[in-house]
Design a protein around this motif. Structure first.
Motif, PDB file in Angstrom:
ATOM      1  N   VAL A   1       0.843  -1.206   0.000  1.00 36.87           N
ATOM      2  CA  VAL A   1       0.000   0.000   0.000  1.00 36.87           C
ATOM      3  C   VAL A   1       0.876   1.252   0.000  1.00 36.87           C
ATOM      4  N   MET A   2       1.887   1.261   0.859  1.00 37.60           N
ATOM      5  CA  MET A   2       2.768   2.433   0.947  1.00 37.60           C
ATOM      6  C   MET A   2       3.476   2.682  -0.389  1.00 37.60           C
ATOM      7  N   ASN A   3       4.014   1.632  -0.983  1.00 39.21           N
ATOM      8  CA  ASN A   3       4.753   1.796  -2.237  1.00 39.21           C
ATOM      9  C   ASN A   3       3.842   2.112  -3.415  1.00 39.21           C
TER      10      ASN A   3
ATOM     11  N   THR B   1       2.936   5.810  -3.020  1.00 37.71           N
ATOM     12  CA  THR B   1       4.059   6.677  -3.368  1.00 37.71           C
ATOM     13  C   THR B   1       4.266   6.724  -4.880  1.00 37.71           C
ATOM     14  N   ASN B   2       4.257   5.555  -5.520  1.00 34.30           N
ATOM     15  CA  ASN B   2       4.453   5.523  -6.967  1.00 34.30           C
ATOM     16  C   ASN B   2       3.303   6.197  -7.710  1.00 34.30           C
ATOM     17  N   ALA B   3       2.081   6.054  -7.214  1.00 42.06           N
ATOM     18  CA  ALA B   3       0.943   6.720  -7.851  1.00 42.06           C
ATOM     19  C   ALA B   3       1.075   8.240  -7.761  1.00 42.06           C
ATOM     20  N   ILE B   4       1.743   8.712  -6.742  1.00 46.78           N
ATOM     21  CA  ILE B   4       1.964  10.156  -6.579  1.00 46.78           C
ATOM     22  C   ILE B   4       3.122  10.639  -7.441  1.00 46.78           C
ATOM     23  N   VAL B   5       4.231   9.907  -7.462  1.00 47.45           N
ATOM     24  CA  VAL B   5       5.447  10.443  -8.089  1.00 47.45           C
ATOM     25  C   VAL B   5       5.541  10.222  -9.592  1.00 47.45           C
ATOM     26  N   LEU B   6       4.838   9.241 -10.137  1.00 47.82           N
ATOM     27  CA  LEU B   6       4.952   9.011 -11.587  1.00 47.82           C
ATOM     28  C   LEU B   6       4.432  10.200 -12.370  1.00 47.82           C
TER      29      LEU B   6
ATOM     30  N   GLU C   1      -3.659   5.128 -12.102  1.00 45.43           N
ATOM     31  CA  GLU C   1      -5.053   4.785 -11.787  1.00 45.43           C
ATOM     32  C   GLU C   1      -5.166   3.354 -11.289  1.00 45.43           C
ATOM     33  N   SER C   2      -4.451   2.445 -11.931  1.00 49.28           N
ATOM     34  CA  SER C   2      -4.489   1.047 -11.518  1.00 49.28           C
ATOM     35  C   SER C   2      -3.912   0.879 -10.110  1.00 49.28           C
ATOM     36  N   LEU C   3      -2.800   1.560  -9.838  1.00 47.49           N
ATOM     37  CA  LEU C   3      -2.200   1.490  -8.498  1.00 47.49           C
ATOM     38  C   LEU C   3      -3.171   2.015  -7.448  1.00 47.49           C
ATOM     39  N   GLN C   4      -3.836   3.132  -7.759  1.00 50.31           N
ATOM     40  CA  GLN C   4      -4.780   3.713  -6.796  1.00 50.31           C
ATOM     41  C   GLN C   4      -5.947   2.771  -6.512  1.00 50.31           C
TER      42      GLN C   4
ATOM     43  N   LEU D   1      -5.366  -2.831   1.031  1.00 49.66           N
ATOM     44  CA  LEU D   1      -5.763  -2.456   2.392  1.00 49.66           C
ATOM     45  C   LEU D   1      -6.806  -3.415   2.938  1.00 49.66           C
ATOM     46  N   GLY D   2      -7.740  -3.785   2.098  1.00 46.98           N
ATOM     47  CA  GLY D   2      -8.756  -4.760   2.498  1.00 46.98           C
ATOM     48  C   GLY D   2      -8.132  -6.100   2.856  1.00 46.98           C
TER      49      GLY D   2
END
Length: 151
Positions: free
Chosen positions: A21-23, A26-31, A41-44, A51-52
């Motif tokens: 979840v953390m990675n 982070t990747n969804a933010i920085v890419l 979008e897929s990562l999000q 999390l589930g």
């Protein structure tokens, strides 16, 4: 009562899901870049599913008289899923996701076997269900990897 191996694998899987979840976040933010949008979008979407998974694993640990690990017990292991120096290096993120999914798939297969050996059908069923989700994620990212290699 379940076996020590089942508890150990449930705790590993829980930690791995939290790290994922953390990675992914982070990747969804920085890419960056037009080509990155579909991956972001897929990562999000996957973040919510992972999390589930962690919640289900944590609840199962509690049912078995154990507890999920806290941050002081956490050891990061997803080296290949760290955000890339080049924020447009989408392929490295895709490969990191594939590494994480492959590791998760192996953990859940090990958990299925350990739960079967321990005569713990509830944990076995949970692991089978989560395994199917992880295999689906891997298939999706294998497709992304093909597109990026051929792009």
């Amino acid at each position: 009562m379940s076996s020590d191996r089942v508890i150990e694998l449930l705790r590993k899987a829980y930690s791995d899901e939290i790290e994922t979840v953390m990675n992914y976040q982070t990747n969804a933010i920085v890419l960056d870049g037009v080509r990155a949008e579909e991956i972001k979008e897929s990562l999000q979407q996957d973040i919510q599913e992972e999390l589930g998974h962690s919640e289900q694993l944590g609840q199962r640990l509690k049912q078995l008289g154990a507890r999920p690990p806290g941050s002081a017990e956490f050891t990061a292991r997803q080296d290949s899923l760290q955000p890339p120096e080049d924020s447009t290096d989408v392929l490295s993120v895709i490969r990191g996701v594939l590494d994480a999914e492959n590791d998760a798939i192996q953990t859940y297969r090990d958990l299925i076997n350990a739960a079967e050996d321990a005569d713990d059908p509830v944990t076995e069923d949970l692991a089978v269900t989560i395994l199917a989700d992880e295999e689906s994620h891997r298939t999706e990212f294998r497709g992304f990897e093909k597109e990026y290699q051929n792009g």
